[in-house]
Design a protein around this motif. Structure first.
Motif, short mmCIF file in Angstrom:
data_model
loop_
_atom_site.label_atom_id
_atom_site.label_comp_id
_atom_site.label_asym_id
_atom_site.label_seq_id
_atom_site.Cartn_x
_atom_site.Cartn_y
_atom_site.Cartn_z
N VAL B 117 0.84 -1.20 0.19
CA VAL B 117 -0.01 0.06 0.04
C VAL B 117 0.92 1.36 -0.24
CG1 VAL B 117 -1.75 1.37 1.51
CG2 VAL B 117 -1.94 -1.08 1.12
N ARG B 118 1.89 1.41 0.74
CA ARG B 118 2.81 2.32 0.87
C ARG B 118 3.29 2.67 -0.59
NH1 ARG B 118 6.93 1.62 6.16
NH2 ARG B 118 5.38 2.37 7.28
N LEU B 119 4.04 1.56 -0.98
CA LEU B 119 4.68 1.63 -2.43
C LEU B 119 3.57 2.32 -3.44
CD1 LEU B 119 6.99 -1.25 -3.25
CD2 LEU B 119 7.23 1.22 -3.62
N ALA B 120 2.48 1.61 -3.37
CA ALA B 120 1.39 2.19 -4.50
C ALA B 120 0.85 3.60 -4.30
CB ALA B 120 0.11 1.19 -4.15
N LEU B 121 0.68 4.00 -3.01
CA LEU B 121 0.45 5.21 -2.62
C LEU B 121 1.38 6.21 -3.20
CD1 LEU B 121 -1.18 5.33 0.66
CD2 LEU B 121 -2.31 5.56 -1.37
N LEU B 122 2.64 5.87 -2.72
CA LEU B 122 3.76 6.79 -3.32
C LEU B 122 3.97 6.89 -4.78
CD1 LEU B 122 6.80 6.07 -1.02
CD2 LEU B 122 5.44 8.21 -0.96
N ALA B 123 3.73 5.87 -5.39
CA ALA B 123 3.70 5.77 -6.78
C ALA B 123 2.58 6.47 -7.61
CB ALA B 123 4.02 4.16 -7.34
N LEU B 124 1.34 6.50 -6.89
CA LEU B 124 0.33 6.95 -7.40
C LEU B 124 0.54 8.44 -7.46
CD1 LEU B 124 -2.37 5.67 -8.75
CD2 LEU B 124 -3.30 6.04 -6.34
N PHE B 125 0.81 8.92 -6.00
CA PHE B 125 1.11 10.35 -5.91
C PHE B 125 1.97 11.09 -6.66
CE2 PHE B 125 1.17 14.13 -3.27
CZ PHE B 125 -0.15 14.28 -2.87
N SER B 126 3.16 10.30 -6.92
CA SER B 126 4.06 10.97 -7.85
C SER B 126 3.67 11.25 -9.19
CB SER B 126 5.62 10.51 -7.50
OG SER B 126 5.55 9.11 -7.35
N SER B 127 3.00 9.96 -9.55
CA SER B 127 2.63 10.03 -11.13
C SER B 127 1.40 11.20 -11.36
CB SER B 127 2.07 8.53 -11.48
OG SER B 127 0.77 8.53 -11.11
N LEU B 128 0.74 11.48 -10.11
CA LEU B 128 -0.32 12.66 -10.31
C LEU B 128 0.79 13.86 -10.41
CD1 LEU B 128 -2.90 11.65 -7.73
CD2 LEU B 128 -3.37 12.20 -9.80
N LEU B 129 1.73 14.08 -10.02
CA LEU B 129 2.47 15.19 -9.95
C LEU B 129 2.84 15.35 -11.62
CD1 LEU B 129 4.62 17.52 -8.89
CD2 LEU B 129 6.39 15.81 -8.99
N THR B 130 3.51 14.17 -12.31
CA THR B 130 3.86 14.19 -13.52
C THR B 130 2.78 14.31 -14.54
OG1 THR B 130 4.14 12.11 -13.79
CG2 THR B 130 6.19 13.45 -13.54
N LEU B 131 1.59 13.98 -14.15
CA LEU B 131 0.34 14.02 -15.00
C LEU B 131 -0.18 15.35 -15.10
CD1 LEU B 131 -1.61 10.62 -13.83
CD2 LEU B 131 -0.80 11.20 -16.41
N THR B 132 -0.17 16.26 -14.05
CA THR B 132 -0.89 17.48 -14.03
C THR B 132 0.06 18.61 -14.25
OG1 THR B 132 -0.58 17.57 -11.56
CG2 THR B 132 -2.53 16.54 -12.53
N THR B 133 1.50 18.20 -14.41
CA THR B 133 2.50 19.31 -14.42
C THR B 133 3.13 19.26 -15.71
OG1 THR B 133 2.66 18.96 -12.04
CG2 THR B 133 3.99 20.81 -13.12
N SER B 134 3.12 20.12 -16.49
CA SER B 134 4.13 20.09 -17.66
C SER B 134 5.67 19.97 -17.60
CB SER B 134 3.89 21.46 -18.77
OG SER B 134 4.74 22.28 -18.41
N PRO B 135 6.30 19.39 -18.27
CA PRO B 135 7.80 19.10 -18.03
C PRO B 135 8.55 20.40 -17.73
CG PRO B 135 7.06 17.66 -19.77
CD PRO B 135 5.90 18.43 -19.47
N LEU B 136 8.11 21.29 -18.72
CA LEU B 136 8.83 22.57 -18.61
C LEU B 136 8.58 23.36 -17.15
CD1 LEU B 136 10.23 23.88 -20.87
CD2 LEU B 136 8.11 25.23 -21.45
#
Ligand code: ATP
Ligand code: MG
Lengths: 283, 267
Positions: B117-136
């Protein structure tokens, strides 16, 4: 047109050193003056030193001998290279390799960021520059989704946003299709006429030289000929002997008059057509 | 058009949701905050609270759950592996299953669930960062956040510039790769058939020209940058200004509340 010299080369020589430490002379004892507001076209063979000349003009290269003066500065003896580069903008041949920003407006911003323009003013200058080159509608576009001509217009916007006094195009149209080439030439002609920017156009296309105020012909690191397009292209034989091309209309006129057709020296295709029509009607 | 044209850079989904409009610095910091929260959590309730929070953020990003979960594909394997290892290796408590020397015990199951659960939450949360923020924006945010490090000699500006230039040139180089593949194929190089070794060897015919051209590009770009007055990060201004807004303030407020709640409910 005659006004203070903006760029002045005095007995300039330049060498590249090859891998054996051998000096390869590229420019030899070159003298050249560019006046404010001029439109100069430089033509010449591959390797005749045209790009080297351009890079000497904005202190990307420094002369080995002699002096290059740009505005109030001597390029070899000043800490103000940044001011020189702001004053003399350079557009290169390959549009892909000179765009730094991930969007059109980011790219135009790049030069302004370098010279420390405050963000609010930057916004205004970017909008004005993009409008001037007709790219305002593409501000948010990614560069790889633009045509070659649009990319070069973006590059030109990036330079005019810095408010330079000289714009040098080093074969900036070489990789474009005829349409793109025409657009760019029209744009720089307008910038020259309306904004008073001095333009130095280095080109392989003799057609781009006919509307210039002055044509400079380079050969083996030296100035081979220079003068108004009319004077330079009048000497077709001399140009062709060195293997340089002349505009199509000039070439046809040359052949015709060499074969006894009474037709005066001319430059433009339109003039040629008119002369031919006149001949035909007066037959 | 061509295969490489649609290569995704990162996995950014443009949008205007609350999460999209947070300052990139805020979002970057939030990933750190969340990581701390996840490691503070140590029982079912605290994990449930964090999972609920993640779910809320997913909702707030207005990106479909399917899309988000699909982005986690590479992590599934890791999750399964950690789960399995913990189930089998951690001993203690009631024995549920015994199969030769392999046993599944209560403590193992508990650990396995929590760690995954820990791993899944961390992965999910950081993927939300890259999903909602442009690389620039990410590069900008990183540059600002890490700026203090430049005082101790870390080339923060250069790293950020490198990132943005890489982003700018990825599509160009992909296009070029495509052209090289076609050019080499038209010269008779076969990339489709043959043994692994032969195919690898044929790859050289792509990689070498690509590198040569990339170096030529780099050289020309460096010259063009210099011609436009580039001289490092000093005295440079930026077009893109980052600004904290009420949204970011709200987000940090929520983080504080979460800290309090998790601190209170954890065992
Ligand atoms: N970085 C370099 N190192 C060594 N020699 C160079 C370098 N750049 C150019 N040269 C040489 O200097 C000479 C002049 O080059 P330059 O690029 O100025 O020519 P050019 O007139 O612009 O040619 P082109 O029409 O091909 O662009 C050429 O002989 C070239 O080989
Ligand atoms: Mg050249």
């Amino acid at each position: 047109m005659e006004s203070a010299p903006l760029i002045q080369f005095e007995n300039v020589s330049f060498y590249y050193t090859d891998e054996f430490g051998e000096k390869l002379p590229v420019l030899q004892n070159l003298n050249l003056t560019i006046a404010e507001g001029e439109f100069v076209t430089i033509i010449g063979h591959n390797g005749s030193g045209k790009s080297t000349l351009a890079k000497l003009m904005n202190a990307l290269l420094l002369p080995a001998e002699g002096e290059v003066r740009v505005g109030p500065w001597k390029t070899g003896a000043t800490q103000e290279v940044w001011k020189i580069r702001q004053m003399v903008g350079l557009v290169f041949q390959n549009p892909d390799n000179q765009i730094v920003g991930s969007t059109v407006e980011d790219d135009v911003a790049f030069g302004l960021e370098n010279i420390g323009v405050p963000p609010a003013e930057m916004r205004e200058r970017i909008d004005a520059a993009l409008k001037a080159v007709g790219m305002a509608a593409y501000a948010q576009r990614q560069p790889h989704k633009l045509s070659g001509g649009q990319k070069q217009r973006t590059a030109i916007a990036g330079i005019i946003a810095m408010r330079p006094r000289v714009l040098i195009l080093d074969e900036a149209t070489a990789m474009l299709d005829p349409q793109g080439r025409k657009e760019i030439m029209e744009l720089v002609r307008r910038l020259n006429r309306e904004a008073g920017i001095t333009v130095i156009n280095i080109s392989h296309f003799p057609e781009e030289a006919v509307d210039a105020d002055r044509v400079v012909v380079m050969r083996q690191g030296k100035i081979f000929m220079q003068g108004t397009p009319r004077n330079v292209f009048a000497d077709v034989t001399r140009l062709q002997e060195t293997g340089l091309d002349v505009p199509l209309a000039v070439r046809i006129q040359h052949y015709l008059s060499a074969n006894g057709v009474p037709i005066p020296p001319l430059l433009h295709q339109k003039e040629l057509v008119e002369e031919l029509c006149r001949l035909f009607l007066n037959r | 058009m061509n295969l490489l044209q649609n290569f995704p850079i990162g996995q950014y989904v443009p949008g205007h949701s609350f999460i999209h409009r947070l300052d990139p610095r805020c979002k970057l910091l939030y990933v750190l905050i969340f990581a701390v929260l996840v490691f503070m959590a140590n029982d079912g309730l605290s994990y449930a609270i964090l999972a609920l929070f993640t779910l809320l953020i997913m909702k707030g990003s207005s990106i479909s759950y399917r899309y988000i979960l699909r982005g986690l594909k590479p992590v599934w394997f890791l999750l399964a592996l950690t789960f399995l290892l913990h189930v089998l290796m951690t001993k203690g408590g009631t024995v549920y299953l015994a199969w030769g020397w392999l046993t599944v015990e209560a403590e193992g199951v508990r650990q396995a669930v929590f760690i995954s659960v820990r791993l899944a939450l961390l992965a999910l949360f950081s993927s939300l960062l890259t999903l909602t923020t442009s690389p620039l924006e990410l590069a900008d945010g990183l540059e600002r956040l890490l700026h203090p490090l430049s005082r101790v000699g870390v080339p923060v500006h250069e790293i950020a510039l490198m990132l943005t230039i890489a982003l700018r040139f990825i599509p160009t180089l992909l296009d070029e790769t495509d052209k090289i593949i076609k050019a080499q194929a038209s010269r008779g190089i076969d990339f489709e058939t043959g043994g692994l070794w032969k195919r690898l060897r044929n790859l050289v015919a792509i990689v070498v020209p690509l590198f040569v051209s990339a170096f030529r590009r780099a050289e020309e770009l460096a010259l063009a940058m210099e011609a436009r007055g580039y001289r490092g990060g000093e005295g440079r201004t930026k077009l893109r200004q980052l600004r904290f807004t009420w949204r970011d303030l709200l987000a940090f407020g929520i983080a504080l509340i979460l800290f309090a709640v998790i601190g209170w409910v954890r065992r």
